[in-house]
Motif scaffolding. Structure first.
Motif, mmCIF file in Angstrom:
data_model
loop_
_atom_site.group_PDB
_atom_site.id
_atom_site.type_symbol
_atom_site.label_atom_id
_atom_site.label_comp_id
_atom_site.label_asym_id
_atom_site.label_seq_id
_atom_site.Cartn_x
_atom_site.Cartn_y
_atom_site.Cartn_z
ATOM 1 N N VAL B 16 0.881 -1.448 0.196
ATOM 2 C CA VAL B 16 0.250 -0.007 -0.138
ATOM 3 C C VAL B 16 0.969 1.146 -0.097
ATOM 4 O O VAL B 16 0.690 2.061 -0.824
ATOM 5 N N ALA B 17 1.795 1.166 0.949
ATOM 6 C CA ALA B 17 2.733 2.462 1.103
ATOM 7 C C ALA B 17 3.259 2.896 -0.242
ATOM 8 O O ALA B 17 3.626 3.749 -0.959
ATOM 9 N N ILE B 18 4.110 1.773 -1.036
ATOM 10 C CA ILE B 18 4.840 1.755 -1.978
ATOM 11 C C ILE B 18 3.818 2.151 -3.189
ATOM 12 O O ILE B 18 3.942 3.313 -4.187
ATOM 13 N N GLY B 19 2.626 1.458 -3.347
ATOM 14 C CA GLY B 19 1.549 1.957 -4.471
ATOM 15 C C GLY B 19 1.005 3.312 -4.331
ATOM 16 O O GLY B 19 1.057 4.005 -5.112
ATOM 17 N N VAL B 20 0.714 3.777 -3.137
ATOM 18 C CA VAL B 20 0.345 5.138 -2.842
ATOM 19 C C VAL B 20 1.405 6.312 -3.286
ATOM 20 O O VAL B 20 1.056 7.197 -4.080
ATOM 21 N N THR B 21 2.755 5.830 -2.907
ATOM 22 C CA THR B 21 4.006 6.772 -3.281
ATOM 23 C C THR B 21 4.083 6.810 -4.641
ATOM 24 O O THR B 21 4.385 8.211 -5.213
ATOM 25 N N ALA B 22 3.961 5.769 -5.332
ATOM 26 C CA ALA B 22 4.196 5.591 -6.685
ATOM 27 C C ALA B 22 3.025 6.340 -7.425
ATOM 28 O O ALA B 22 3.148 7.276 -8.402
ATOM 29 N N ALA B 23 1.585 6.335 -6.825
ATOM 30 C CA ALA B 23 0.450 6.889 -7.458
ATOM 31 C C ALA B 23 0.628 8.612 -7.468
ATOM 32 O O ALA B 23 0.264 9.199 -8.336
ATOM 33 N N VAL B 24 1.190 8.789 -6.209
ATOM 34 C CA VAL B 24 1.294 10.391 -5.962
ATOM 35 C C VAL B 24 2.402 11.091 -6.958
ATOM 36 O O VAL B 24 2.103 12.066 -7.594
ATOM 37 N N LEU B 25 3.401 10.061 -7.236
ATOM 38 C CA LEU B 25 4.410 10.745 -8.047
ATOM 39 C C LEU B 25 3.775 10.798 -9.513
ATOM 40 O O LEU B 25 4.186 11.486 -10.254
ATOM 41 N N ALA B 26 3.241 9.666 -9.956
ATOM 42 C CA ALA B 26 2.856 9.712 -10.948
ATOM 43 C C ALA B 26 1.831 10.839 -11.494
ATOM 44 O O ALA B 26 1.560 11.535 -12.594
ATOM 45 N N TRP B 27 0.721 11.214 -10.372
ATOM 46 C CA TRP B 27 -0.197 12.050 -10.426
ATOM 47 C C TRP B 27 0.590 13.401 -10.781
ATOM 48 O O TRP B 27 0.210 14.102 -11.757
ATOM 49 N N ARG B 28 1.721 13.625 -9.993
ATOM 50 C CA ARG B 28 2.321 15.009 -10.353
ATOM 51 C C ARG B 28 2.801 15.232 -11.524
ATOM 52 O O ARG B 28 3.265 16.238 -12.100
ATOM 53 N N ARG B 29 3.046 14.195 -12.241
ATOM 54 C CA ARG B 29 3.494 13.948 -13.721
ATOM 55 C C ARG B 29 2.405 14.324 -14.780
ATOM 56 O O ARG B 29 2.783 14.143 -15.867
ATOM 57 N N ARG B 30 1.358 14.272 -14.390
ATOM 58 C CA ARG B 30 0.258 14.738 -15.420
ATOM 59 C C ARG B 30 0.881 15.910 -16.105
ATOM 60 O O ARG B 30 1.184 16.958 -15.631
ATOM 61 N N PRO B 31 0.220 16.257 -17.515
ATOM 62 C CA PRO B 31 -0.603 15.258 -18.367
ATOM 63 C C PRO B 31 0.402 14.366 -19.234
ATOM 64 O O PRO B 31 0.086 14.196 -20.372
ATOM 65 N N ASN B 32 1.537 13.819 -18.697
ATOM 66 C CA ASN B 32 2.548 13.039 -19.718
ATOM 67 C C ASN B 32 1.592 11.834 -19.751
ATOM 68 O O ASN B 32 0.827 11.424 -19.092
ATOM 69 N N PRO B 33 1.771 11.307 -21.302
ATOM 70 C CA PRO B 33 1.152 9.936 -21.544
ATOM 71 C C PRO B 33 1.325 8.981 -20.558
ATOM 72 O O PRO B 33 2.243 8.707 -20.134
ATOM 73 N N GLY B 34 0.240 8.405 -20.003
ATOM 74 C CA GLY B 34 0.307 7.239 -19.298
ATOM 75 C C GLY B 34 0.019 7.490 -18.131
ATOM 76 O O GLY B 34 -0.080 6.671 -17.153
ATOM 77 N N THR B 35 0.075 8.914 -17.307
ATOM 78 C CA THR B 35 0.030 9.119 -16.227
ATOM 79 C C THR B 35 -1.258 8.749 -15.408
ATOM 80 O O THR B 35 -1.306 8.179 -14.370
ATOM 81 N N GLY B 36 -2.259 9.220 -16.232
ATOM 82 C CA GLY B 36 -3.897 9.098 -15.547
ATOM 83 C C GLY B 36 -3.878 7.361 -15.265
ATOM 84 O O GLY B 36 -4.369 7.181 -14.328
ATOM 85 N N PRO B 37 -3.758 6.649 -16.375
ATOM 86 C CA PRO B 37 -3.970 5.191 -16.182
ATOM 87 C C PRO B 37 -3.025 4.514 -15.144
ATOM 88 O O PRO B 37 -3.525 3.825 -14.446
ATOM 89 N N LEU B 38 -1.823 5.022 -15.096
ATOM 90 C CA LEU B 38 -0.865 4.636 -13.898
ATOM 91 C C LEU B 38 -1.438 4.851 -12.510
ATOM 92 O O LEU B 38 -1.438 3.877 -11.557
ATOM 93 N N VAL B 39 -2.251 6.136 -12.443
ATOM 94 C CA VAL B 39 -2.600 6.294 -11.061
ATOM 95 C C VAL B 39 -3.621 5.343 -10.819
ATOM 96 O O VAL B 39 -3.520 4.984 -9.842
ATOM 97 N N TRP B 40 -4.839 5.186 -11.804
ATOM 98 C CA TRP B 40 -5.529 4.019 -11.504
ATOM 99 C C TRP B 40 -5.083 2.886 -11.207
ATOM 100 O O TRP B 40 -5.783 2.212 -10.149
ATOM 101 N N LEU B 41 -4.044 2.384 -11.961
ATOM 102 C CA LEU B 41 -3.717 1.128 -11.607
ATOM 103 C C LEU B 41 -3.080 1.041 -10.297
ATOM 104 O O LEU B 41 -3.266 0.015 -9.789
ATOM 105 N N LEU B 42 -2.311 1.986 -10.009
ATOM 106 C CA LEU B 42 -1.594 1.858 -8.563
ATOM 107 C C LEU B 42 -2.787 2.134 -7.403
ATOM 108 O O LEU B 42 -2.713 1.396 -6.488
ATOM 109 N N VAL B 43 -3.824 2.963 -7.974
ATOM 110 C CA VAL B 43 -4.781 3.027 -6.734
ATOM 111 C C VAL B 43 -5.726 1.841 -6.689
ATOM 112 O O VAL B 43 -6.043 1.168 -5.484
#
Lengths: 313, 561
Positions: B16-43
């Motif tokens: 959970v901790a790693i998944g949320v950490t990666a999700a936050v980092l991916a969220w901050r990189r929006r709107p780069n391609p793939g960030t939105g789905p990756l956040v959903w995947l990690l969530v």
């Protein structure tokens, strides 16, 4: 200056030089620590944890991970906010903006880890604790990030909407500060918890508007509607007086209705007196950063008084 | 080995901790391609782990069953998000439409619905099968729809991996690192889940898949941080290639080994008057002159002419074979390069050449003849200026021949022969000028264009030198496939204004040179892919150095406009 001192050939000169160098190093480390604590919002972590401990004391809750979780979330949300607004913060806070820009990658990773760990720890407190921990992050997405405007032209960042911006910040933190220790302790909702929520809500609202006085020009340029932008600094100061006095009345009402004990009421009222005194400086002092920190530090005063008065009683 | 429950729980918290950490980092990189789905995947994966943790910590059986059912939301978010991520990350986002997302989400939505309504049917059951002594409840899940959901999940996993594997062979190390991390990130939990469902992986009644998501989280973090997944993204690559093919000025048609048109860009379709949709999949022989310009063996040298009379357009068709890594031919690409303007310009030059070569000379001969009959000083002036007109027309003809040489191909002769011919000409025309030459031992072939350049340099050096004993020194050197000819004179030197005009590359009515000779030198060296420089000679005069590749070395080729 250091090289001149080192040119001395006498032994005592070397000793003085070393002492001077050591002192300079300590002072330098001190300044750097202060910069890190203030620019990264790490000092807010400490104050947020004190707020949660105040709730623990007032509601007589057993020690639980809530202060740690709130501290981690505070760091994550506030430092994350400063990363997101680094460029727009530059005119009002150039040093802070430069610090955040310089350490953007490190801060970004640290804040992400902080939120990840906070969520994982909050799961130990059950679904309610998890929901409360998620709340500041969710509110931040609505409040500061550019996600909401992407949904359509009718939506804009809640940060730009008058009253709503400060109310959402105050609401998120009041729920987290009061709700999280209760969720961890599986405590039921009481009138006293309601009083604490009201206190922290109004108090955080006031503390949110104080830094807006410093940012008035930048906010106006960016279209962010804050009280100083809409009402002007003098009227904002009067509104803050009114809110603090409203809070005094609210605490007195809680005291006389028997919900709040004398010890806690005295500590909170003392803190509010301190807040009223600070409100006088709003718009009159140029030390905006110190004023904002002093406003947050009121919780240290309240907690210290609670400890002293509780020990005395 | 059976993992102790406490270790499993700790690993779930870590995921959970790693998944949320990666999700936050991916969220901050929006709107780069793939960030939105990756956040959903990690969530999704974090939610799955969270629900298992709540299941383990719940006291009541009903609560445990509820969290198990709610966990299906995370379970089914992951495969959909993975496919969307893979498509977006690799630049195939045009396939992501509202309709396709809805279509992909039908099975997951039905699965969640069936899980939440589990007691009322057996399509997907979630039930308690045992109670351990420590209070741990063993929950069994199964049913027909469970198999459907599992197969669908694995299928989407494979579908998502395919484009990611394509990036594994990228030349960019960052992309290879990113795709490797992503494949590890998705294969680890999927393999764990397959082993769990097959009963091969021992577990304490807990689906270990979310634990494997801790590995996924670390892999995704590596992709984001170490391999700069959202700082260096392969998404534009595919689109850029498609864009180039679709919007390039040249027409392009791809024909497979069976002679079927498999791709055609808009330009080619417009030129040939074809409908793209109709052309695709049609035998090339039905739509193209495959026995003429579109022959796969290169065909004849004729241009493809489209239209008739004044509206016709001419195209140079080039064929390029496409081969696999074993050298086997897969098909051919025909490219259509429009040469209408070039051919028209060539026609104009031919007419101009005739005018300059024949008509002007004829007319000036007549003027010269009549002036000769009149006699006297005025007649001499007329004759002198008539000669100037003839000289100018010859220069113009030289210029036209220069460009024709460039267009028609590269005729060559030996360096020594070329220099001798140029010197013979100027010696005859300027007998008072002394010419000294220094030739290299080698006598490489050089382009005829070089003759125009050197001839004009020699003429310029001799014609404007009004000294008592004018001297011109010609030095030629060959070094490393490049010829350097230096012409030094002791005349008055070339005017800085003339050189300025030459350097600017163009003339205007207000700013122009006095003749055409130096322009011929400049144009000639440009055609030869060479360079020309002008320096002051001491004590007087100019040194002009022309450098160009010798014929046959790389670089010397006709420069077709």
């Amino acid at each position: 200056m250091a090289s001149k001192t080192n040119e001395s050939t006498v032994a005592t000169g070397h000793a003085v030089s070393r002492r001077t160098g050591l002192t300079a190093s300590i002072v330098d480390v001190g300044y750097r620590t202060k910069d890190v604590l203030t620019y990264s919002s790490a000092y807010l972590v400490f104050i947020a944890m004190i707020e949660v401990l105040t709730v623990h004391a007032v509601l007589s809750l057993p020690v639980n991970p809530a202060p740690v979780v709130v501290g981690l979330v505070t760091f994550s949300v506030y430092a994350g906010d400063r990363i997101a607004d680094a460029s727009s913060d530059e005119p009002a806070s150039p040093e802070r903006s430069a610090f955040v820009t310089r350490h953007r990658t490190l801060l970004s990773v640290l804040t992400a880890i902080a939120y990840g760990v906070a969520i994982a720890v909050s799961i130990t407190g059950g679904p309610l604790a998890l929901a409360i921990t998620l709340l500041p992050g969710a509110f931040w997405i609505l409040y500061a990030s550019d996600w909401l405007p992407t949904l359509g032209a009718y939506f804009k960042r809640l940060k730009e909407v008058l009253i709503v911006n400060s109310a959402i910040v105050a609401g998120a933190w009041a729920i987290a500060v009061v709700g999280l220790p209760m969720a961890f302790a599986d405590a039921s909702l009481t009138p006293l918890a309601g009083v604490l929520f009201g206190y922290f809500f109004l108090d955080t609202f006031v503390n949110t508007e104080i830094p807006n006085v410093r940012d008035v020009d930048v906010d106006e340029a960016l279209g962010v509607s804050t009280m100083p932008v809409v009402f002007g600094i003098r009227r904002t100061r009067r509104i803050l007086y009114a809110l603090d006095l409203l809070l005094v009345a609210f605490v007195c009402l809680a005291l006389f209705s028997g919900v709040l004990s004398v010890t806690f009421a005295v500590a909170i009222l003392a803190g509010l007196a301190y807040a009223l005194a600070l409100a006088w400086f709003v718009g009159r002092s140029d030390a905006h950063g110190r004023l904002a920190i002093a406003g947050e530090a009121k919780h240290l005063v309240v907690f210290a008084l609670i400890l002293v008065l509780s020990a005395g009683i | 080995m059976l993992l102790p429950t406490t270790t499993v729980v700790l690993l779930l918290y870590a995921s959970v901790a790693i998944g949320v950490t990666a999700a936050v980092l991916a969220w901050r990189r929006r709107p780069n391609p793939g960030t939105g789905p990756l956040v959903w995947l990690l969530v999704g994966q974090s939610w799955w782990s969270t629900c298992i943790l709540f299941t383990l910590s719940a006291d009541a059986v009903g609560e445990q069953l509820l969290w198990t059912k709610l966990g299906w939301i995370g379970v089914m978010i992951v495969p959909v998000a993975w496919v969307l991520f893979a498509l977006e990350y690799t630049g195939r986002d045009e396939r992501i439409t509202r309709r396709s997302v809805v279509a992909l989400s039908v099975v997951p939505a039905l699965t969640v619905l069936l899980a939440l309504t589990a007691p009322s049917h057996d399509l997907l059951y979630v039930r308690v099968i045992d109670r351990a002594g420590d209070g741990l409840v063993l929950i069994e899940q199964g049913g027909v729809w469970y198999v459907v959901a599992a197969v669908y999940t694995y299928l989407l996993g494979v579908v998502g991996i395919i484009p990611i594997v394509g990036v594994l062979s990228s030349r960019a190390a960052a992309f290879r690192g990113q795709s490797t991390a992503l494949v590890v990130g998705i294969v680890t939990p999927w393999a764990t889940n397959v082993l769990y469902n097959l009963g091969i992986l021992p577990s304490a009644g807990i689906d270990p898949t979310p634990i494997a998501f801790a590995v996924s989280g670390v892999a995704y973090l590596s992709a984001i941080d170490r391999f700069r997944m959202f700082g260096a993204n392969p998404a534009p690559t595919l689109r850029a290639r498609e864009f180039l093919f679709d919007h390039i000025h040249e027409g392009a048609i791809v024909v497979d080994e069976n002679g079927t048109i498999v791709d055609i860009n808009e330009t080619a379709a417009a030129v040939l008057g074809l409908d793209v949709d109709r052309a695709l999949g049609t035998p090339a022989a039905e739509l193209l002159p495959t026995d003429g310009a579109f022959r796969t063996d290169g065909g004849d040298d004729d241009f493809l002419i489209v239209g008739s009379d004044s509206t016709s357009r001419s195209y140079d068709v080039t064929v390029t074979g496409i081969t696999d890594r074993h050298g086997r031919t897969l098909g051919h690409v025909f490219t259509l390069h429009e040469v209408t303007q070039y051919l028209r310009q060539q026609q104009r030059l031919t007419v101009l050449n005739r005018v300059l070569r024949h008509n002007i000379r004829t007319e000036t001969n007549i003027i010269y003849g009549y002036a000769d009959r009149i006699g006297g000083r005025n007649a001499d002036t007329i004759k002198r200026h008539t000669t100037n007109i003839v000289d100018l027309s010859e220069k113009g003809r030289d210029a036209i021949e220069l460009f024709e040489d460039a267009m028609d191909g590269d005729r060559t002769q030996s360096l020594r022969e070329l220099l001798d011919a140029c010197l013979d000409d100027v010696r005859e025309r300027f007998p008072n000028v002394s010419f000294r030459t220094e030739y290299p031992e080698a006598d490489p072939p050089v382009s005829d264009v070089f003759g125009v350049v050197v001839g004009n340099l020699l003429e310029n050096a001799a014609a404007h030198n009004e000294g008592e004993t004018p001297r011109v020194v010609v030095t030629a050197e060959v070094d490393d496939g490049r010829l350097r000819v230096r012409v030094a004179d002791d005349g008055p030197g070339i005017d800085e204004y003339e050189l300025g005009v030459l350097e600017s590359g163009t003339e205007t009515p207000l700013r122009h040179g006095s003749g055409i000779g130096l322009w011929l030198v400049k144009w000639g060296t440009e055609i030869l892919d060479g360079s020309v420089s002008f320096e002051r000679n001491e004590p007087t005069g100019t040194v002009v150095t022309v450098t160009a590749p010798v014929a046959g070395s790389d670089g010397i080729r006709p420069d077709v406009p």
